[in-house]
Design a protein around this motif. Sequence first.
Motif, PDB file in Angstrom:
ATOM      1  N   ILE A 121      -5.408   6.098   5.147  1.00 26.22           N
ATOM      2  CA  ILE A 121      -6.548   5.439   4.520  1.00 26.22           C
ATOM      3  C   ILE A 121      -7.533   6.462   3.975  1.00 26.22           C
ATOM      4  O   ILE A 121      -7.973   6.392   2.820  1.00 26.22           O
ATOM      5  N   ARG A 160      -8.300   7.994   0.009  1.00 24.73           N
ATOM      6  CA  ARG A 160      -9.665   7.852  -0.504  1.00 24.73           C
ATOM      7  C   ARG A 160     -10.151   9.145  -1.151  1.00 24.73           C
ATOM      8  O   ARG A 160     -10.921   9.134  -2.108  1.00 24.73           O
ATOM      9  N   GLY A 211      -7.546  -0.537   1.765  1.00 24.21           N
ATOM     10  CA  GLY A 211      -7.919   0.315   2.889  1.00 24.21           C
ATOM     11  C   GLY A 211      -8.760  -0.433   3.896  1.00 24.21           C
ATOM     12  O   GLY A 211      -8.585  -0.295   5.112  1.00 24.21           O
ATOM     13  N   ARG A 248       0.831  -1.208   0.000  1.00 20.27           N
ATOM     14  CA  ARG A 248       0.000   0.000   0.000  1.00 20.27           C
ATOM     15  C   ARG A 248       0.868   1.261   0.000  1.00 20.27           C
ATOM     16  O   ARG A 248       0.696   2.146  -0.849  1.00 20.27           O
TER      17      ARG A 248
END
Length: 280
Positions: A87, A91, A183, A10
């Motif tokens: 996270i 987004r 996420g 990530r």
Amino acid sequence: MFASYLIGLREGLEASLVVSILVAFLVKSDRRERLPMVWAGVGVAVLLSVSFGALLTFTAAHLGTQQQEMFDAVTSLAATVFVTFMIFWMRTAARKMSGELREKMGAALELGATAVVVVAFLSVAREGLETALLWFAAVQGATSSASPLIGITLGLLTSVALGWGLYRSALRINLTKFFTWTGLLLVLVAAGIFKYGVHDLQESGLVPGLNTYAFDISGVLDPSAWYSTLLSGMFNITPQPSVLEAVAWVVYLVPVLILFLRPAAKTPASPASTSPQPAS
């Protein structure tokens, strides 16, 4: 290993996307002579991140038992804050990342070579420092084997390969879905890190209730079984948590999941576009 792999994948993909955008901008604007400066900034950022991870490990290894528990607790709680921010930031900001980076690089090109290095360094250093902190916090509840280090290394290598593929237009993946699913998994990982931070606070003696258990499912979830190790390493799910650990896990997980899964609010139409036109 999987939790560390997920963190490396990530965070590494975020950094890879940043680098690919900067490189693509320079290539398409015929400023290839500035590419070595971008790689210099990236190299310094990577070196800083590795040094930060080594510093965390060295510091933890040279503390007393109570001090080490406190140190682990602080890093776990800090990592929880960082991963939560990461996270939700990805987004909302992923769609406009490219434009913002191109604008910064354009301004840096006007200022000179040093500014290009600084832009590349700052763009990658944040992800690198977060990766080091998250990895350190994630492995606190794991075994002393090399699996977490192998996992994060494989995750970073995968992210570099994906970033190269995206730059070369060889890969077509839906980044929105990718960051949504990773996420979601990272919310569970962060809940486990937060739970372990509370556990460290209890072991240090700062917070009571270490031996007051919420439940005991060791008869069902064998602590020595492979799946117990997997759940503990990934999400810090243990068969005998304290009451405060269980409460902390639920208190973090439930509201964060609700906020994360909530549909993004639509941008309201501007008054100018909704107001009736005056009659001629």
